[in-house]
Design a protein around this motif. Structure first.
Motif, PDB file in Angstrom:
ATOM      1  N   ASN B 143      13.924  26.274  16.910  1.00  0.00           N
ATOM      2  CA  ASN B 143      14.998  25.270  16.973  1.00  0.00           C
ATOM      3  C   ASN B 143      14.512  23.829  16.876  1.00  0.00           C
ATOM      4  O   ASN B 143      15.301  22.912  17.081  1.00  0.00           O
ATOM      5  N   LYS B 144      13.249  23.625  16.561  1.00  0.00           N
ATOM      6  CA  LYS B 144      12.769  22.249  16.391  1.00  0.00           C
ATOM      7  C   LYS B 144      12.540  21.987  14.908  1.00  0.00           C
ATOM      8  O   LYS B 144      11.935  22.822  14.223  1.00  0.00           O
ATOM      9  N   PRO B 145      12.976  20.819  14.410  1.00  0.00           N
ATOM     10  CA  PRO B 145      12.769  20.516  12.993  1.00  0.00           C
ATOM     11  C   PRO B 145      11.282  20.499  12.672  1.00  0.00           C
ATOM     12  O   PRO B 145      10.481  19.900  13.394  1.00  0.00           O
ATOM     13  N   TYR B 146      10.937  21.177  11.574  1.00  0.00           N
ATOM     14  CA  TYR B 146       9.537  21.291  11.211  1.00  0.00           C
ATOM     15  C   TYR B 146       9.261  20.568   9.890  1.00  0.00           C
ATOM     16  O   TYR B 146       8.263  19.880   9.747  1.00  0.00           O
ATOM     17  N   LYS B 147      10.183  20.714   8.949  1.00  0.00           N
ATOM     18  CA  LYS B 147      10.023  20.024   7.671  1.00  0.00           C
ATOM     19  C   LYS B 147      11.392  19.949   7.018  1.00  0.00           C
ATOM     20  O   LYS B 147      12.172  20.896   7.076  1.00  0.00           O
ATOM     21  N   THR B 148      11.680  18.799   6.413  1.00  0.00           N
ATOM     22  CA  THR B 148      12.972  18.627   5.754  1.00  0.00           C
ATOM     23  C   THR B 148      12.771  18.353   4.259  1.00  0.00           C
ATOM     24  O   THR B 148      11.896  17.576   3.895  1.00  0.00           O
ATOM     25  N   PHE B 149      13.576  19.025   3.445  1.00  0.00           N
ATOM     26  CA  PHE B 149      13.511  18.844   1.991  1.00  0.00           C
ATOM     27  C   PHE B 149      14.858  18.303   1.506  1.00  0.00           C
ATOM     28  O   PHE B 149      15.902  18.670   2.058  1.00  0.00           O
TER      29      PHE B 149
END
Lengths: 440, 312
Positions: B143-149
């Motif tokens: 549930n933690k943002p890891y990578k955004t595209f």
């Protein structure tokens, strides 16, 4: 001879004294001294179990509201640590039964839904901590529903009502208005007549929300015997009581012109909100509040009516919940129990508004009046609540199964026409008789 | 004495040679610097050299250049440069000046970092969240943002399916508009997926027929990490659906999803908002019916629609 007699008397005195001392010691282990004081130099740890029911949208704040309530207690006692456990409602009674069996129940137990107040010898008769003045100020139904075997076992927090809602513009009642009925109460005979007279083509005099457990419980509460067993496990319902319950349903379902009552009415709420149905019920607190608001939104001016009574004493369906106190097999001392009792009192006074907020219960205590129209009106019904416990005998987690496993299946068999009234009556009586802990 | 003079001469010679070589080295650095700082562009004849080769290698690594690395700046390199410039919001003129050079350096550094990170993501619950408003696809781990595209989502007329889905299909090289990778979703009312594209300029816009478009280089990074069954949530405003029929277990579609959404809003737990009326949804309906004292049938009847305030 005299010497022998003296020796004998001496032996009797010595043995008697020894036995007395032993008895006192044994009694001290199980007796409770309500006069004991909380020792400010002693550290106490109190375990509290609170049931957590299904609470749409509000589960989080239900927990935090209760935690805040507990915190107001501990802020006064820095030497008291309270460990609060929120236990899913479905597991609560089974866990308590297990804990009691192991001799280690929590100090405080609160089931926000059930009215069961007595769970055996490890329970502390809370009445020891209630003054005569306070006990006298409790309404008879509150006192009765917090008591078992002639002792007060719980601190009453809130009531749950089951009611009918009427559209006065549609309900035809002879000689009285629906508003008068709301305060006076009514009988099943008046109910049948009103439904019959209110029936119009396409506009039923009555729509049922449920023909299963809720309607059965409403009917049995109206007889003044809301539970089949007393607190010692003795069967309270006679065969004629059960026949009476069957007869009420028979009369209800025989009213001319009504759609079949033993089929799920999948649109009963719309039928009432659109002004077609004259009466709807039975309604639990949650549905009462929703329907009340919705009916007003649609321009209706509904009236809440109590469940009709099957006796002249005007019983209606109102069950109470209470905070209970336990001790453990390894008794932690009088001052520990005193601390638990004080916490129970604190919770008992504060839980009512929380239950009202999250479960639409009627908080017990005059200071909360009036509390919104639906609950405020139902509050007046408290005086008509059965002066009898809504309980199911002394064995938690087991004895209450009779509702789900015995009574409901037989009831559904009867209302859906698979059993006759006679079969229902005799089979239910026989089953309950076999389940009773103590024979009448 | 002669010996001393000889030593002195040798020393002078050595020092002179050293100084010469230092100067030569310094001159070479200066020369190279000059050469590297030139602006690369399409010229006639075409520019060529190591710097062009480096540029092609970087563009290739970033996924913008798919031809052979020749070291010659021709029309293919020009198109790749323009595409890159569009992606990083640098003036899309096709010339590699200081700004584009800096953007290339940043991009390749990030790319290397991301590649290294995505190659071995930390353990934990792996799922994807697509935000149709922001037009981003975010990898969440526990549930933690890891990578955004960045991504493209459905047009107004062909909106992306909002809801909770799972990957049920994976394949490579569908080609054409689907780019180099395809990951299909279990949406019950159509074929939707996450895929690459042959229109990279559409990324960041509402352009698709409902699918989630990504740059080929991004979808290629993501592809090996996504397993069959990986949960994918597409978040955004739900369309308001009227429910005109009673619903029960086994049914699928927009109406079921509307009920699931309303159940969740009301505080019940119908499972995934996936338009499938399964056990979780049935259980939630029963809980709701019991909560309101109605017959616990587990079916969505008109009473439930009323309580959930769903229009019919």
């Amino acid at each position: 001879m005299l010497r022998r007699l003296l020796l004998f008397l001496l032996a009797v005195v010595v043995i008697g004294t020894a036995l007395y001392a032993l008895r006192s010691r044994m009694i001290r282990e199980y007796c409770i001294n309500p006069q004991a004081k909380i020792d400010p130099k002693q550290d106490y740890t109190l375990k509290v179990w609170i049931g957590k029911p299904v609470l749409p949208n509000t589960a989080g704040s239900y927990v935090s509201d209760i935690e805040d309530l507990v915190a107001t207690y501990t802020s006064n006692y820095t030497n008291i640590t309270v460990e609060t456990y929120f236990i899913p409602q479905l597991q609560l009674e089974a866990k308590l039964a297990e804990a009691i069996k192991g001799g280690d129940p929590p100090d405080i137990y609160f089931n926000p839904i059930s009215s069961q107040v007595f769970f055996g010898e490890l329970q502390v008769p809370f009445g020891l901590y209630v003054s005569k003045e306070q006990a006298a100020s409790w309404l008879p139904p509150a006192m009765a529903q917090a008591s078992a075997n002639g002792k007060i076992y719980g601190y009453p927090t809130a009531f749950y009502s089951r009611v009918f809602m009427a559209n006065p513009a549609r309900l035809t009642i002879e000689r009285v208005t629906s508003e008068q009925l709301a305060t006076m109460g009514w009988t099943w005979e008046q109910f049948y007549t009103a439904v019959e007279k209110s029936n119009q083509p396409g506009k039923p005099g009555l729509v049922l929300t449920n023909y299963g457990d809720p309607v059965l419980r409403a009917i049995v509460a109206s007889t003044g015997k809301p539970a089949p067993f007393d607190d010692s496990g003795r069967l309270l319902w006679s065969e004629s009581d059960i026949a009476n319950i069957a007869e009420i349903w028979h009369r209800l379902s025989s009213i001319q012109g009504l759609p079949a009552l033993n089929v799920v009415n999948e649109d009963c709420l719309t039928q009432f909100i659109q002004g077609k149905a004259a009466l709807i019920g039975p309604l639990n607190p949650q549905l009462t509040v929703w329907l009340w608001n919705e009916a007003h939104r649609k321009g209706l001016d509904p009236v809440l009516l109590p469940v009709p009574s099957a006796t002249e004493d005007q019983f209606t369906d109102l069950s109470a919940t209470s905070v209970l106190v336990f001790r453990q097999v390894s008794y932690q001392g009088h001052s520990h129990t005193k601390a638990a009792a004080e916490l129970a009192r604190h919770l008992g006074e504060g839980l009512g508004p929380i239950l009202s907020k999250h479960l639409a219960a009627i908080p017990y205590g005059e200071s909360y009046l009036p509390f919104g129209a639906p609950t405020g009106q139902a509050y007046s019904d408290i005086l008509r609540a059965a002066v009898a416990p809504y309980s199911y005998g002394p064995a938690p987690g087991v004895a209450n199964n009779h509702w789900a496993e015995v009574i409901n299946p037989l009831w559904l068999g009867y209302v859906t026409g698979k059993k006759t009234a006679g079969e229902f009556t005799s089979q239910l009586y026989t089953s309950l008789h076999n389940l009773a802990y103590a024979q009448p | 004495m002669r010996r001393k003079v000889l030593i002195l001469l040798v020393a002078i010679l050595l020092l002179t040679a050293n100084a010469y070589s230092i100067n030569e080295a310094a001159g070479a650095i200066k020369c190279n610097c000059d050469e590297r700082s030139r602006v690369l562009k399409l010229t006639s004849p075409y520019m060529s050299g190591d710097d062009v080769e480096d540029l092609q290698l970087i563009l290739r690594k970033l996924g913008f250049f798919n031809a052979d690395v020749t070291g010659v700046f021709g029309p293919v390199t020009l198109a790749a440069v323009k595409e890159f410039q569009q992606w990083v919001n640098v003036d899309s003129v096709g010339e590699v000046g200081p700004k584009t050079q800096a953007a290339l350096t940043t991009a390749i550094t990030e790319h290397s970092l991301v590649s290294a990170l995505l190659a071995a993501p930390p353990d934990g619950d792996f799922r994807l969240v697509i935000d149709v408003d922001k037009r981003t696809l975010t990898v969440l781990i526990d549930n933690k943002p890891y990578k955004t595209f960045p991504c493209a989502v459905g047009k107004t007329s062909t909106k992306s399916p909002i809801g909770d889905w799972a990957i049920i299909q994976k394949s490579t090289n569908w080609g054409g508009g689907f780019g180099t990778r395809w990951m299909g979703l279990n949406v019950p009312w159509g074929i939707f997926g996450i895929h690459g594209t042959n229109k990279p300029s559409s990324i960041g816009t509402t352009a698709s027929g409902g699918c989630i478009r990504m740059f080929n280089r991004d979808v290629e990074q993501l592809y090996p990490l996504v397993k069959m069954g990986t949960r994918v949530s597409i978040v955004g405003p739900y369309p308001k659906i009227k429910v005109n029929q009673q619903l029960s277990k086994g049914q699928t579609g927009h109406e079921v999803q509307q009920v699931q959404l309303s159940l969740r809003d009301a505080g019940f737990s119908p499972g995934f908002t996936d338009g499938r009326f399964g056990n979780d949804t049935e259980q939630a309906i029963k809980q709701m019916q019991e909560f309101y004292g109605l017959m616990a049938t587990g079916k969505v009847d008109f009473n439930i629609l009323n309580l959930l305030r769903i229009k019919r």
